[in-house]
Scaffold this motif. Structure first.
Motif, PDB file in Angstrom:
ATOM      1  N   SER A   1       0.895  -1.136  -0.028  1.00  0.00           N
ATOM      2  CA  SER A   1      -0.011   0.045   0.053  1.00  0.00           C
ATOM      3  C   SER A   1       0.796   1.235  -0.052  1.00  0.00           C
ATOM      4  O   SER A   1       0.636   2.185   0.849  1.00  0.00           O
ATOM      5  CB  SER A   1      -0.853  -0.077   0.990  1.00  0.00           C
ATOM      6  OG  SER A   1      -1.616  -1.129   1.287  1.00  0.00           O
ATOM      7  N   LEU A   2       1.707   1.277  -0.816  1.00  0.00           N
ATOM      8  CA  LEU A   2       2.657   2.367  -0.758  1.00  0.00           C
ATOM      9  C   LEU A   2       2.267   3.758  -1.320  1.00  0.00           C
ATOM     10  O   LEU A   2       1.258   3.752  -2.008  1.00  0.00           O
ATOM     11  CB  LEU A   2       4.199   2.084  -1.942  1.00  0.00           C
ATOM     12  CG  LEU A   2       4.992   1.004  -1.236  1.00  0.00           C
ATOM     13  CD1 LEU A   2       5.666   0.380  -2.493  1.00  0.00           C
ATOM     14  CD2 LEU A   2       5.755   1.567  -0.204  1.00  0.00           C
ATOM     15  N   LYS A   3       2.674   4.768  -0.510  1.00  0.00           N
ATOM     16  CA  LYS A   3       2.164   6.151  -1.005  1.00  0.00           C
ATOM     17  C   LYS A   3       3.258   6.908  -1.415  1.00  0.00           C
ATOM     18  O   LYS A   3       4.575   6.661  -1.167  1.00  0.00           O
ATOM     19  CB  LYS A   3       1.595   6.746   0.601  1.00  0.00           C
ATOM     20  CG  LYS A   3       0.669   5.778   1.277  1.00  0.00           C
ATOM     21  CD  LYS A   3       0.329   6.501   2.683  1.00  0.00           C
ATOM     22  CE  LYS A   3      -0.731   5.639   3.461  1.00  0.00           C
ATOM     23  NZ  LYS A   3      -0.992   6.177   4.713  1.00  0.00           N
ATOM     24  N   SER A   4       3.019   7.964  -1.990  1.00  0.00           N
ATOM     25  CA  SER A   4       3.880   8.961  -2.430  1.00  0.00           C
ATOM     26  C   SER A   4       4.729   9.392  -1.309  1.00  0.00           C
ATOM     27  O   SER A   4       6.122   9.724  -1.802  1.00  0.00           O
ATOM     28  CB  SER A   4       3.400   9.891  -3.180  1.00  0.00           C
ATOM     29  OG  SER A   4       2.482  10.829  -2.444  1.00  0.00           O
ATOM     30  N   GLU A   5       4.456   9.382  -0.216  1.00  0.00           N
ATOM     31  CA  GLU A   5       5.279  10.043   0.765  1.00  0.00           C
ATOM     32  C   GLU A   5       6.108   8.827   1.392  1.00  0.00           C
ATOM     33  O   GLU A   5       7.002   9.070   2.131  1.00  0.00           O
ATOM     34  CB  GLU A   5       4.448  10.602   2.173  1.00  0.00           C
ATOM     35  CG  GLU A   5       3.326   9.593   2.589  1.00  0.00           C
ATOM     36  CD  GLU A   5       2.002   9.901   1.962  1.00  0.00           C
ATOM     37  OE1 GLU A   5       1.821  10.225   0.864  1.00  0.00           O
ATOM     38  OE2 GLU A   5       0.926   9.997   2.802  1.00  0.00           O
TER      39      GLU A   5
END
Length: 122
Positions: free
Chosen positions: A85-89
């Motif tokens: 669930s990777l995020k830009s941050e």
């Protein structure tokens, strides 16, 4: 002397997954608690996760709890960081770290890898 080499970084889309690996050489990885840190552009290095020598206890930064999992295979002298669930941050250079102290590995580890870049794009 302990050497740490990270691999598995790359470009992934938001919501995707990556698994980082940290290969330990020089001494048996079972002697060390292992950790992962990261440094985003223009930010300081921050703790991500750590695991004790036996693998029975782990710690996580609040920002990654429930999404990242740290593990190790002492027979392979390797530690891992599964990132879901990777995020830009989450975009950062990720560093592997090791220390004989389970406390110090989270704050001031003795040994560091050179890092692997993870870029999360939308």
């Amino acid at each position: 002397q302990v050497s740490l080499v990270e691999s598995g970084g790359g470009l992934v889309q938001t919501g995707g997954s990556l698994r980082l690996s940290c290969a330990v050489s020089g001494r048996a990885s079972s002697l060390y608690a292992m950790g992962w840190f990261r440094q985003a552009p223009e930010k300081g290095r921050e703790f991500v996760a750590s695991i004790i020598q036996s693998g029975r206890s782990t710690w996580y930064a609040d920002s990654v709890k429930g999404r990242f999992t740290i593990s190790r295979d002492n027979a392979k002298n390797t530690a891992y960081l599964q990132m879901n669930s990777l995020k830009s941050e989450d975009t950062a250079v990720y560093y592997c770290a090791a220390d004989s102290s389970t406390a110090d590995v989270r704050t001031r580890p003795n040994y560091w890898g050179k890092g692997t870049l993870v870029t999360v794009s939308s």
